[in-house]
Write an enzyme that holds these catalytic residues in place. Structure first.
Site, PDB file in Angstrom:
ATOM      1  N   ASP A 226       0.835  -1.201   0.000  1.00 23.66           N
ATOM      2  CA  ASP A 226       0.000   0.000   0.000  1.00 23.66           C
ATOM      3  C   ASP A 226       0.874   1.257   0.000  1.00 23.66           C
ATOM      4  O   ASP A 226       1.936   1.285   0.636  1.00 23.66           O
ATOM      5  CB  ASP A 226      -0.864  -0.022   1.275  1.00 23.66           C
ATOM      6  CG  ASP A 226      -1.768   1.187   1.381  1.00 23.66           C
ATOM      7  OD1 ASP A 226      -2.733   1.266   0.605  1.00 23.66           O
ATOM      8  OD2 ASP A 226      -1.515   2.068   2.244  1.00 23.66           O
TER       9      ASP A 226
ATOM     10  N   GLU B  93       1.364  -0.145  -5.028  1.00 24.32           N
ATOM     11  CA  GLU B  93       0.420   0.911  -5.397  1.00 24.32           C
ATOM     12  C   GLU B  93       1.183   2.232  -5.479  1.00 24.32           C
ATOM     13  O   GLU B  93       1.349   2.920  -4.477  1.00 24.32           O
ATOM     14  CB  GLU B  93      -0.704   1.015  -4.342  1.00 24.32           C
ATOM     15  CG  GLU B  93      -1.712   2.093  -4.661  1.00 24.32           C
ATOM     16  CD  GLU B  93      -2.346   2.743  -3.435  1.00 24.32           C
ATOM     17  OE1 GLU B  93      -3.349   3.441  -3.577  1.00 24.32           O
ATOM     18  OE2 GLU B  93      -1.825   2.556  -2.307  1.00 24.32           O
TER      19      GLU B  93
END
Ligand code: CA
Length: 472
Positions: A150, A176
């Site tokens: 993340d 990400e």
């Protein structure tokens, strides 16, 4: 639902963060609220809002039995420092946090999340090794076969590589990296680079795949013809194979829950089906957003697209050729078993030779054809001799295959003058195909104003020779 998920063709599932999260937020202005999803965790305890620790183990076991690998979402950039953890605790004042340093950048390897007050200093040996241990714990005791990192703009890609070397160098990982060129400082080379360059650079340094935000940006802002500029459409297979393509996720899209989720950057409804057709029938590692599949009635279409992808043997690095002489998006994709031709919102009107219909959907805005075999590509240079176009005219090649417009002069391919009265152009197409073609002179202002080379047609079998000549 594990058996259903497996039967539908999925091989991996991206699970939300497994760690306990008691955060909550309310935005009175927009009337939205949220929190508790795991993105503001405070301990490595796996009794979360999603269920108990035994339920997590049961779910991952059921998925594994259905042939679906669990990829865990992990959030190393930040955590909630307002609750004391029992399994992990990072005291303040020991350079374990970004805010412990007078210069935050010396206590952080990347960007701050919100104010940065909850950012961990991932370069600190204790923080880094505690996270590494926990990733291994997810692997050894919770069935993690891969990790989804993340907010990777918040920490170093080299740190991700270090963690993955410990987790398993060959295991799946994806980052990400949602950061546009303009968000980098003017002094940084990425400020002037493309989305694709930024994503490839991150992947090279982390040794992980990366969500294809280059394609996402084009899905949002580009025409169909410009979807080719996603990372998954790159001419270099090394770029295509690291692209994890998506239409939307929990951040960008609407969600079935309260307030419709976050929807920061959703693909509009009228483009969602064709966007799925594109990512599922083209290179890259496609992902499907859960509500599109199981809540909002796109499941039947997506299931057929997945089957078509698998039957054709389309892989992350499969070759794709964009046929930009048609409107919309027309491309051929070479799978390991079949060759696919896709036409999305396109004016391809004739059924191209050698192809049979595979899938028509969405009022024929989605059309896909397949071949029985998947020959390698070869390049042929076509020449048109004695070409003498007038003012406002140019020379083209037209012929039987889709690469030459399927005999429609409006979709002929443009040639360039290469010698006196000779116009030439290179075409990439499968080997061992019998092709008929002709030279035409076409008006630049009116595609229907065409002057044809005299009969008979020129013939060639691809790869028998690397050049072919037609003459007026
Ligand atoms: Ca950070």
């Amino acid at each position: 639902m594990a058996p259903t998920i497996g039967r539908d063709g999925f091989t991996k599932i991206w699970l939300p963060p497994a760690w306990v999260d008691k955060s909550s937020w309310v935005d009175a202005k927009s009337g939205t609220s949220g929190g508790g999803e795991g993105y503001y965790w405070h301990d490595f305890d796996k009794n979360s809002n999603y269920g108990s620790e035994p339920q997590l183990k049961q779910a991952v076991n059921a998925l594994s039995n259905a042939g679906v690998q669990a990829v865990y979402d992990v959030v190393p950039n930040h955590m909630n420092d307002k609750f004391p953890g029992t399994l992990v605790r990072f005291p303040r004042g020991l350079k374990l946090w970004r805010d412990d340093c007078a210069t935050p950048s010396s206590c952080d390897e990347g960007d701050a999340f919100m104010s940065g007050s909850a950012d961990l200093n991932t370069s600190n040996a204790e923080v880094s090794s505690r996270l590494m241990q926990e990733f291994r714990n997810l692997r050894d005791n919770y069935g993690a076969k891969g990790l989804r990192f993340d907010f990777v703009r918040g920490y170093a890609p080299e740190r991700v590589n270090l963690w993955m070397k410990d987790f398993g160098d060959q295991a799946f990982c994806v980052g990400e990296l949602w950061k546009s060129p303009g968000e980098f400082p003017a002094s940084d080379w990425r400020n002037k680079a493309s989305w694709q360059d930024i994503l490839k650079d991150w992947s090279d340094r982390s040794r992980c795949a990366v969500f294809d935000f280059a394609l996402k940006e084009r899905l949002q802002n580009g025409s169909l013809a410009e979807w080719r500029h996603g990372l998954n459409g790159n001419p270099d297979p090394a770029w295509r194979q690291i692209a994890v393509t998506f239409v939307d996720n929990h951040d960008t899209g609407y969600s079935p829950g309260q307030h419709g989720g976050q929807h920061h950057w959703p693909v509009p409804e009228d483009k969602r089906n064709i966007a799925y057709a594109y990512i599922l029938l083209s290179p890259g590692i496609p992902t499907v957003y859960w509500p599109d599949m199981y809540d909002w009635g796109r499941g039947d279409l997506i299931r057929m697209l997945i089957k078509l992808r698998k039957d054709a043997g389309i892989r992350a690095d499969s070759p794709i050729r964009f046929q930009s002489h048609y409107s919309g998006l027309v491309a051929t994709i070479n799978g390991s078993r079949q060759r696919l031709l896709i036409a999305l919102d396109a004016d391809l009107s004739m059924i191209p030779e050698g192809f049979t219909k595979a899938l028509f959907a969405d009022a024929e805005r989605i059309r896909a054809w397949q071949t029985r075999s998947a020959p390698e590509d070869t390049t042929t240079t076509l020449h048109c001799d004695n070409a003498n176009p007038g003012n406002g005219q140019a020379v083209y090649a037209v012929g039987s295959p889709v690469e030459l417009g399927a005999w429609d002069p409006a979709h002929a391919i443009a040639l360039k003058p290469t010698a006196p009265k000779r116009w030439s152009g290179a075409v990439v197409w499968p080997t061992q195909q019998a092709i008929k073609w002709k030279c035409v002179i076409r008006s630049l202002s009116n595609v229907n104003e065409v002057y044809w080379q005299k009969d008979p047609d020129n013939s060639l079998t691809t790869s028998a020779g690397t050049e072919a000549v037609g003459s007026f």
